[in-house]
Design a protein around this motif. Structure first.
Motif, PDB file in Angstrom:
ATOM      1  N   TYR A 280       3.950   1.497  -1.081  1.00 31.69           N
ATOM      2  CA  TYR A 280       4.579   1.595  -2.405  1.00 31.69           C
ATOM      3  C   TYR A 280       3.613   2.208  -3.414  1.00 31.69           C
ATOM      4  O   TYR A 280       4.007   3.035  -4.252  1.00 31.69           O
ATOM      5  N   ALA A 281       2.352   1.806  -3.341  1.00 33.69           N
ATOM      6  CA  ALA A 281       1.353   2.341  -4.264  1.00 33.69           C
ATOM      7  C   ALA A 281       1.137   3.833  -4.049  1.00 33.69           C
ATOM      8  O   ALA A 281       0.967   4.595  -5.009  1.00 33.69           O
TER       9      ALA A 281
ATOM     10  N   MET B 242       7.766  -2.375  -5.728  1.00 38.48           N
ATOM     11  CA  MET B 242       6.360  -2.774  -5.582  1.00 38.48           C
ATOM     12  C   MET B 242       6.106  -4.130  -6.233  1.00 38.48           C
ATOM     13  O   MET B 242       5.404  -4.975  -5.664  1.00 38.48           O
TER      14      MET B 242
ATOM     15  N   ALA C 224      -3.007  -3.300  -3.533  1.00 38.96           N
ATOM     16  CA  ALA C 224      -2.733  -2.186  -2.624  1.00 38.96           C
ATOM     17  C   ALA C 224      -4.020  -1.490  -2.204  1.00 38.96           C
ATOM     18  O   ALA C 224      -4.143  -1.009  -1.069  1.00 38.96           O
ATOM     19  N   GLU C 225      -4.997  -1.451  -3.097  1.00 45.17           N
ATOM     20  CA  GLU C 225      -6.262  -0.776  -2.795  1.00 45.17           C
ATOM     21  C   GLU C 225      -7.183  -1.641  -1.931  1.00 45.17           C
ATOM     22  O   GLU C 225      -7.807  -1.140  -1.004  1.00 45.17           O
TER      23      GLU C 225
ATOM     24  N   TYR D 143       3.951   5.501  -5.651  1.00 44.65           N
ATOM     25  CA  TYR D 143       3.793   5.375  -7.107  1.00 44.65           C
ATOM     26  C   TYR D 143       2.835   6.450  -7.639  1.00 44.65           C
ATOM     27  O   TYR D 143       3.126   7.120  -8.635  1.00 44.65           O
ATOM     28  N   HIS D 144       1.705   6.617  -6.977  1.00 44.10           N
ATOM     29  CA  HIS D 144       0.724   7.613  -7.429  1.00 44.10           C
ATOM     30  C   HIS D 144       1.262   9.038  -7.250  1.00 44.10           C
ATOM     31  O   HIS D 144       1.022   9.909  -8.101  1.00 44.10           O
TER      32      HIS D 144
ATOM     33  N   HIS E  63      -8.363   5.454  -7.494  1.00 50.85           N
ATOM     34  CA  HIS E  63      -7.237   4.724  -8.063  1.00 50.85           C
ATOM     35  C   HIS E  63      -7.645   3.310  -8.469  1.00 50.85           C
ATOM     36  O   HIS E  63      -7.203   2.800  -9.512  1.00 50.85           O
TER      37      HIS E  63
ATOM     38  N   LEU F  34      -1.213  -2.597  -7.843  1.00 56.31           N
ATOM     39  CA  LEU F  34      -2.066  -1.461  -7.470  1.00 56.31           C
ATOM     40  C   LEU F  34      -3.441  -1.943  -7.007  1.00 56.31           C
ATOM     41  O   LEU F  34      -4.043  -1.348  -6.103  1.00 56.31           O
TER      42      LEU F  34
ATOM     43  N   THR G 242       8.476   1.238  -8.651  1.00 60.57           N
ATOM     44  CA  THR G 242       7.797   0.183  -9.400  1.00 60.57           C
ATOM     45  C   THR G 242       8.488  -1.162  -9.205  1.00 60.57           C
ATOM     46  O   THR G 242       7.835  -2.194  -8.994  1.00 60.57           O
TER      47      THR G 242
ATOM     48  N   LYS H 267       0.834  -1.204   0.000  1.00 66.05           N
ATOM     49  CA  LYS H 267       0.000   0.000   0.000  1.00 66.05           C
ATOM     50  C   LYS H 267       0.872   1.259   0.000  1.00 66.05           C
ATOM     51  O   LYS H 267       0.605   2.217  -0.744  1.00 66.05           O
TER      52      LYS H 267
END
Length: 419
Positions: A152-153, A277, A306-307, A156-157, A350, A303, A274, A150
């Motif tokens: 890492y995501a 992740m 992660a969500e 990333y965003h 996301h 991703l 990336t 999470k």
């Protein structure tokens, strides 16, 4: 929240409960404690530190012992990172907590306070009331590898957003000094384009130079393997008749160089995140089943997980649909129907974006999804628009991913068709 779900949550809370509403802030948190009947029995504040948390726990437990009510439920808004600190403390002490929507708190407060009065105590009261009436979301902090992916995501965003912001600014700067430049280069971040922009991006300065000097300057700045000399020559020719600005060129040139450097730096950092992740994804038990969907890459799957976090927290795929905010939501009043039934868009953006682009790829490379997409638009009864059909496919993709994880099986188009 529907009436049924509200009644269900109130039933779960039961009687004999103290509802504690907390308005979280950077330095001081404000707390209001109410009984099940809405009677307010205490109000206090405590600082956002170890001593403040210890004081909060000691005081609420002391009040609970004095009252007939034995169960404690803490409610708060998901404010910044503050709620995570409080949630961790509550979980360690075995206290139930709920999250209430900040927008709902605002509207309830405005409805109750006609003069639109606002302070931390009023917000805490509204938070406790929403919890008492069942208008809340139940959640738990992620643990272990799920929290890792999470974070890492999130990085990333953030980096992706920073790159888009810098690209937008770069586009505006180049447009000022050389608006015709976009006729040659659609992507300003290519190696040849970068070499031109770093060496000299201003059309007014380029046309002062000889063509050989300009070509040599761009070549010196070029870092790739094969430079597109033809495009460099076209840029030089367009510069002769450009309508770009003539003043402040040195400042704009420096800004362009800074933006290009920022984009390169952010892109390198994004590649690092990336890689980390996707390495983290490999250690998750669900990864091999989800990666069997060839149209979904490692980044998309990472991703996605992660969500949603740990899939074991959910009871059915419909919860994922609501989490993504893609469930159909009625929009009518009396005899008026305000367009076709839209999706709610109240979930995690996301996750919704990941599903949207994943379905576009599935339509291209998966025969079952391509056929279903076409059928939904061409059926005789209630044909769907392209976006509505995509919404159906996004919903179906979530149900497929749910089945892959819980049945521990690999994906194939025949498996998707059976659902």
């Amino acid at each position: 929240m529907s009436k049924f779900s509200t009644n269900q949550t109130k039933k779960q809370d039961g009687t004999g409960t103290l509802h504690i509403g907390i308005d979280l802030a950077l330095e001081k948190n404000v707390c209001v404690i109410t009984k099940e009947n809405g009677e307010k029995i205490d109000y206090f504040s405590f600082p956002q530190d170890r001593g403040g948390y210890d004081y909060f726990l000691k005081r609420v437990k002391m009040i609970s012992q004095k009252q007939v009510e034995s169960r404690l439920i803490v409610a708060m808004e998901p404010s910044n990172y503050f709620w995570k600190l409080m949630a961790r403390e509550l979980e360690e002490n075995g206290i139930t907590y709920h999250l209430v929507n900040a927008y709902t708190v605002k509207k309830h407060r405005e409805g109750n306070q006609l003069d639109r009065s606002k302070d931390d105590r009023r917000d805490a009261v509204q938070i406790a009331e929403l919890s008492r009436n069942g208008h809340y979301t139940e959640t738990k902090l992620q643990k272990g590898i799920y929290e890792e992916i999470k974070q890492y995501a999130v990085a990333y965003h953030q980096l992706s957003r920073s790159i888009r912001r810098e690209q937008h600014i770069l586009w505006g700067l180049v447009g000022q000094v050389f608006p015709e430049y976009f006729q040659i280069f659609k992507n300003l971040n290519g190696e040849t384009s970068r070499a031109i922009l770093i060496s000299n991006a201003c059309a007014a300065e380029i046309r002062k130079m000889k063509e050989d000097d300009f070509l040599a300057e761009v070549k010196a700045a070029y870092l790739g393997k094969r430079q597109s000399v033809t495009k460099v020559q076209q840029v030089y020719q367009l510069a002769a008749t450009s309508i770009g600005i003539l003043e402040g060129l040195q400042a704009v040139q420096l800004s362009i160089q800074i933006r290009l450097s920022n984009i390169q730096r952010f892109q390198m950092q994004l590649n690092q995140v990336t890689d980390a992740m996707t390495n983290c994804l490999a250690s998750l038990p669900e990864a091999e089943y989800l990666l069997s969907v060839k149209s979904l890459g490692e980044v998309s799957i990472a991703l996605f997980l992660a969500e949603i976090g740990d899939p074991k927290r959910y009871k059915c795929a419909s919860q994922w649909v609501k989490l993504a905010g893609i469930q159909p939501t009625p929009n009518s009043s009396g005899k008026k129907q305000h367009g076709r039934t839209p999706i709610s868009r109240q979930g995690r953006p996301h996750l919704r974006t990941m599903l949207y682009f994943s379905c576009l790829r599935m339509i291209q490379y998966d025969s079952h999804f391509a056929l279903l997409y076409s059928k939904l638009q061409r059926r005789s009864k209630n044909p769907l628009t392209k976006m509505q059909a995509l919404g159906v496919l996004m919903n179906k993709l979530l149900h497929i991913l749910w089945a892959l994880i819980h049945q521990q099986t690999m994906y194939n188009p025949a498996f998707a068709q059976s659902m």
